[in-house]
Every structure is written in C-alpha cells, then in structure tokens.
Design an enzyme around this catalytic site. Structure first.
Site: not given
Length: 196
Positions: A7, A74
């Site tokens: 990202h 994550e």
C-alpha cells in the site's frame, strides 16, 4: 501475472511506527503513490486486498471491483502496535529474528503469517497463469509472498526491504511460481512529499 503491491504511505509509516492491525488512511503522498502504481501496472483482471483501509484505498485506484481477503492483512504486532521501531530493544529484535515462532505479546509469529500468505498465493496461482491479478497488502505479507515464490523459508523477511507502493511481480509456469521483480518503485520517481 500476479502483482503483489504494498500500500501507499500513511503518517504512521512516515513516522517510523510499527503498523500492523492499526487502520490509518493513506496520507497525501500515499494517495499519489497509489495512483501512480495503478497507472504503472495498467488494466488488470482482478483486484484482491487486505481488509485494512490503507490497502483498500490503494486497491481502489485500479478502478475494478475489489475483493477483500483477510489472509493478506499485516502481521499482528500485538503489544508493539504503534511503537516506534527505534524503541524496540535490541535483544527483542534478536529473539524475533532468531525464531520464526516468536511473536510479540498478543501478536502473531512470522511462521503464522507465512502459512496464511502461502495459502492465499496458492489459491491464486492457476488463475495468475492466464489473467493479471493485483493483490494489495502490507510489508510482511509481501515478504512472505516472495519467500513462497522462491520456495524458501520465511526467515528471509529480515533480509529484504519493501518500500511503500512497491510492486513485486510473480509469473507462473509448469514448475510453479517464479519471481520476476521485487521492490519495484520506478513508477514513483518524481513523486515528492508535500512542500518538498
């Protein structure tokens, strides 16, 4: 082709904080990175994203229907969430790097993360042989996907760097996945921080 994208930047990334399950948005530079990444990769057949906002915002720049897969979230940093990287004791880093099963209190180990990411990669392998798929995720899952592509252990995570909005490409063939590029940031050249 399977493209695995980290990202764009958040304020937490820029501040050097451990950012796992926290859910901040992209900052201004992160939004520009996301746009540049989508333009560089171009039209694709499928977009898969981590459920976290920073990944979804990046994935939305590809202008396709977005699928969320929780396996791409994550690493869970547990009690270390939001902690400045520099504040983690050297002995803790050493223990973490020496043992794939070590996890921060209340968090997740690299072995656990590697298992879920490998499963997600395997599920995309056959389709990626005939279609272009983008997965938008985070630094630790990118490293785990790279380890999967190379057929090596997750301990390699400590020996590689992944920039925000970097692209990794993985091809497929008769012998399985093959790493084509890693930490590609050429599409970000010329982007500068606000005021910079």
């Amino acid at each position: 082709m399977l493209y695995v994208v980290r990202h764009g930047r958040t304020e937490s990334n820029a501040s050097g904080l451990l950012l796992g399950r926290g859910d901040p948005p992209l900052d201004d530079l992160g939004m520009r990175q996301a746009r540049a990444t989508a333009v560089a990769i171009g039209p694709v057949d499928r977009i898969v994203s981590s459920p976290l906002l920073r990944a979804r915002q990046t994935a939305e720049e590809f202008d396709r229907d977005l699928e969320v897969d929780d396996r791409w979230i994550e690493l869970d940093y547990g009690e270390f969430e939001g902690c400045p990287v520099a504040d983690v004791a050297p002995a803790t880093w050493a223990a973490w790097q020496a043992d794939l099963d070590w996890a921060p209190p209340g968090g997740e180990s690299h072995r656990q993360l590697g298992a879920r990411v490998r499963s997600a990669c395997e599920d995309l392998l056959d389709e990626a042989a005939i279609r272009d798929i983008v997965v938008v995720t985070h630094v630790s899952p990118v490293k785990a996907a790279m380890a999967w592509a190379l057929g090596i252990g997750d301990e390699v995570a400590w020996r590689c760097f992944v920039a925000t909005a970097a692209v990794m490409s993985i091809g497929t063939g008769r012998s399985g996945p093959s790493l084509r590029s890693f930490n590609d940031t050429g599409h970000l050249l010329g982007l500068v921080e606000p005021g910079g």
